[in-house]
Design a protein around this motif. Structure first.
Motif, PDB file in Angstrom:
ATOM      1  N   PRO A 210       0.823  -1.193   0.000  1.00  0.00           N
ATOM      2  CA  PRO A 210       0.000   0.000   0.000  1.00  0.00           C
ATOM      3  C   PRO A 210       0.871   1.262   0.000  1.00  0.00           C
ATOM      4  O   PRO A 210       1.984   1.250   0.512  1.00  0.00           O
ATOM      5  N   ALA A 211       0.322   2.320  -0.560  1.00  0.00           N
ATOM      6  CA  ALA A 211       1.035   3.593  -0.640  1.00  0.00           C
ATOM      7  C   ALA A 211       0.053   4.727  -0.371  1.00  0.00           C
ATOM      8  O   ALA A 211      -1.156   4.568  -0.542  1.00  0.00           O
ATOM      9  N   ALA A 212       0.569   5.857   0.039  1.00  0.00           N
ATOM     10  CA  ALA A 212      -0.230   7.072   0.235  1.00  0.00           C
ATOM     11  C   ALA A 212       0.300   8.125  -0.722  1.00  0.00           C
ATOM     12  O   ALA A 212       1.511   8.239  -0.931  1.00  0.00           O
ATOM     13  N   ARG A 213      -0.616   8.883  -1.306  1.00  0.00           N
ATOM     14  CA  ARG A 213      -0.196   9.894  -2.270  1.00  0.00           C
ATOM     15  C   ARG A 213      -0.884  11.223  -1.965  1.00  0.00           C
ATOM     16  O   ARG A 213      -2.069  11.276  -1.667  1.00  0.00           O
ATOM     17  N   LEU A 214      -0.110  12.290  -2.065  1.00  0.00           N
ATOM     18  CA  LEU A 214      -0.616  13.648  -1.883  1.00  0.00           C
ATOM     19  C   LEU A 214      -0.199  14.446  -3.105  1.00  0.00           C
ATOM     20  O   LEU A 214       0.970  14.397  -3.514  1.00  0.00           O
TER      21      LEU A 214
ATOM     22  N   ARG B 200       4.485  10.373  -3.352  1.00  0.00           N
ATOM     23  CA  ARG B 200       3.953   9.029  -3.119  1.00  0.00           C
ATOM     24  C   ARG B 200       4.855   8.371  -2.091  1.00  0.00           C
ATOM     25  O   ARG B 200       6.053   8.217  -2.301  1.00  0.00           O
ATOM     26  N   LEU B 201       4.282   7.977  -0.955  1.00  0.00           N
ATOM     27  CA  LEU B 201       5.046   7.361   0.138  1.00  0.00           C
ATOM     28  C   LEU B 201       4.633   5.905   0.279  1.00  0.00           C
ATOM     29  O   LEU B 201       3.446   5.578   0.240  1.00  0.00           O
ATOM     30  N   GLN B 202       5.626   5.028   0.466  1.00  0.00           N
ATOM     31  CA  GLN B 202       5.365   3.605   0.631  1.00  0.00           C
ATOM     32  C   GLN B 202       6.461   2.976   1.484  1.00  0.00           C
ATOM     33  O   GLN B 202       7.476   3.595   1.723  1.00  0.00           O
ATOM     34  N   ARG B 203       6.217   1.741   1.917  1.00  0.00           N
ATOM     35  CA  ARG B 203       7.269   1.002   2.618  1.00  0.00           C
ATOM     36  C   ARG B 203       8.401   0.756   1.650  1.00  0.00           C
ATOM     37  O   ARG B 203       8.187   0.580   0.455  1.00  0.00           O
ATOM     38  N   GLY B 204       9.608   0.735   2.157  1.00  0.00           N
ATOM     39  CA  GLY B 204      10.742   0.498   1.269  1.00  0.00           C
ATOM     40  C   GLY B 204      11.934  -0.021   2.036  1.00  0.00           C
ATOM     41  O   GLY B 204      11.937  -0.107   3.262  1.00  0.00           O
ATOM     42  N   GLY B 205      12.954  -0.346   1.313  1.00  0.00           N
ATOM     43  CA  GLY B 205      14.185  -0.869   1.889  1.00  0.00           C
ATOM     44  C   GLY B 205      15.189   0.232   2.143  1.00  0.00           C
ATOM     45  O   GLY B 205      14.870   1.229   2.764  1.00  0.00           O
ATOM     46  N   ARG B 206      16.376   0.071   1.603  1.00  0.00           N
ATOM     47  CA  ARG B 206      17.443   1.038   1.815  1.00  0.00           C
ATOM     48  C   ARG B 206      17.692   1.832   0.549  1.00  0.00           C
ATOM     49  O   ARG B 206      17.389   1.386  -0.548  1.00  0.00           O
TER      50      ARG B 206
ATOM     51  N   ARG C 119       8.285  -5.991  -2.607  1.00  0.00           N
ATOM     52  CA  ARG C 119       8.730  -6.947  -1.590  1.00  0.00           C
ATOM     53  C   ARG C 119       8.006  -8.272  -1.810  1.00  0.00           C
ATOM     54  O   ARG C 119       6.965  -8.528  -1.213  1.00  0.00           O
ATOM     55  N   PRO C 120       8.552  -9.143  -2.660  1.00  0.00           N
ATOM     56  CA  PRO C 120       7.882 -10.417  -2.931  1.00  0.00           C
ATOM     57  C   PRO C 120       8.006 -11.381  -1.750  1.00  0.00           C
ATOM     58  O   PRO C 120       8.967 -11.308  -0.982  1.00  0.00           O
ATOM     59  N   PRO C 121       7.040 -12.284  -1.585  1.00  0.00           N
ATOM     60  CA  PRO C 121       7.131 -13.267  -0.505  1.00  0.00           C
ATOM     61  C   PRO C 121       8.311 -14.218  -0.725  1.00  0.00           C
ATOM     62  O   PRO C 121       8.621 -14.594  -1.844  1.00  0.00           O
ATOM     63  N   GLN C 122       8.961 -14.600   0.397  1.00  0.00           N
ATOM     64  CA  GLN C 122      10.123 -15.492   0.329  1.00  0.00           C
ATOM     65  C   GLN C 122       9.908 -16.722   1.202  1.00  0.00           C
ATOM     66  O   GLN C 122      10.834 -17.217   1.823  1.00  0.00           O
TER      67      GLN C 122
ATOM     68  N   TYR D 127      13.937  -6.491  -0.791  1.00  0.00           N
ATOM     69  CA  TYR D 127      13.198  -5.600  -1.680  1.00  0.00           C
ATOM     70  C   TYR D 127      13.792  -5.648  -3.080  1.00  0.00           C
ATOM     71  O   TYR D 127      14.991  -5.806  -3.254  1.00  0.00           O
ATOM     72  N   ILE D 128      12.948  -5.484  -4.079  1.00  0.00           N
ATOM     73  CA  ILE D 128      13.388  -5.344  -5.461  1.00  0.00           C
ATOM     74  C   ILE D 128      13.454  -3.855  -5.746  1.00  0.00           C
ATOM     75  O   ILE D 128      12.450  -3.149  -5.616  1.00  0.00           O
ATOM     76  N   ARG D 129      14.630  -3.358  -6.114  1.00  0.00           N
ATOM     77  CA  ARG D 129      14.806  -1.930  -6.377  1.00  0.00           C
ATOM     78  C   ARG D 129      14.366  -1.579  -7.787  1.00  0.00           C
ATOM     79  O   ARG D 129      14.511  -2.366  -8.705  1.00  0.00           O
ATOM     80  N   SER D 130      13.883  -0.345  -7.931  1.00  0.00           N
ATOM     81  CA  SER D 130      13.532   0.187  -9.246  1.00  0.00           C
ATOM     82  C   SER D 130      13.834   1.682  -9.257  1.00  0.00           C
ATOM     83  O   SER D 130      14.083   2.283  -8.225  1.00  0.00           O
ATOM     84  N   GLY D 131      13.768   2.264 -10.410  1.00  0.00           N
ATOM     85  CA  GLY D 131      13.942   3.720 -10.501  1.00  0.00           C
ATOM     86  C   GLY D 131      15.391   4.070 -10.735  1.00  0.00           C
ATOM     87  O   GLY D 131      16.191   3.249 -11.100  1.00  0.00           O
ATOM     88  N   PHE D 132      15.677   5.155 -10.607  1.00  0.00           N
ATOM     89  CA  PHE D 132      15.490   6.339  -9.823  1.00  0.00           C
ATOM     90  C   PHE D 132      14.678   7.400 -10.556  1.00  0.00           C
ATOM     91  O   PHE D 132      14.139   8.316  -9.957  1.00  0.00           O
ATOM     92  N   LEU D 133      14.559   7.296 -11.860  1.00  0.00           N
ATOM     93  CA  LEU D 133      13.775   8.237 -12.651  1.00  0.00           C
ATOM     94  C   LEU D 133      12.568   7.524 -13.214  1.00  0.00           C
ATOM     95  O   LEU D 133      12.557   6.304 -13.342  1.00  0.00           O
TER      96      LEU D 133
END
Length: 128
Positions: free
Chosen positions: A1-5, A22-28, A68-71, A78-84
């Motif tokens: 889940p994420a929250a967006r303003l 957009r804010l969500q749970r994340g890793g590092r 964050r897929p189940p293990q 976490y699976i990273r994506s982005g930065f742009l």
């Protein structure tokens, strides 16, 4: 889940410019829990105080969406994506005075660590 303003400022009769967080749970990592964006919006319906409203949104973003897929009970990486990224979407809803109930669907393409995703969200929009 994420929250967006988000905030969109009208710049012409049917055009607006704005930004989102957009804010969500994340890793590092830098912006691992946030996606910051700028967008242009085009109103599909003429501005009015009551009735159906809709808009198209296109924009750019900086940050990450980390999945964050189940293990099978193990520590979940976490699976990273982005930065742009780039996004394209549509918002539809009903306007009652200064308050609107909006539902949106947006497609996100993040790179150079690729991720294609779709956000479905609903919430309130306030206008002045």
């Amino acid at each position: 889940p994420a929250a967006r303003l988000g905030l969109t400022v009208p710049v012409a009769e049917r055009w607006g410019l704005g930004g989102t967080v957009r804010l969500q749970r994340g890793g590092r990592g830098v912006l691992s829990r946030a996606l910051l964006g700028l967008h242009a919006a085009y109103e599909l319906t003429a501005p009015k105080r009551r009735g159906f409203t809709g808009r198209l949104i296109a924009g750019l973003s900086a940050g990450q969406v980390q999945l964050r897929p189940p293990q099978n009970g193990a520590e979940e990486p976490y699976i990273r994506s982005g930065f742009l990224g780039a996004r394209l979407g549509v918002q539809v809803g009903g306007q009652w005075g200064v308050v609107a109930w909006m539902t949106s669907i947006e497609a996100h393409a993040l790179f150079p660590d690729p991720l294609l995703g779709v956000d479905l969200s609903t919430g309130l929009r306030f206008s002045i």
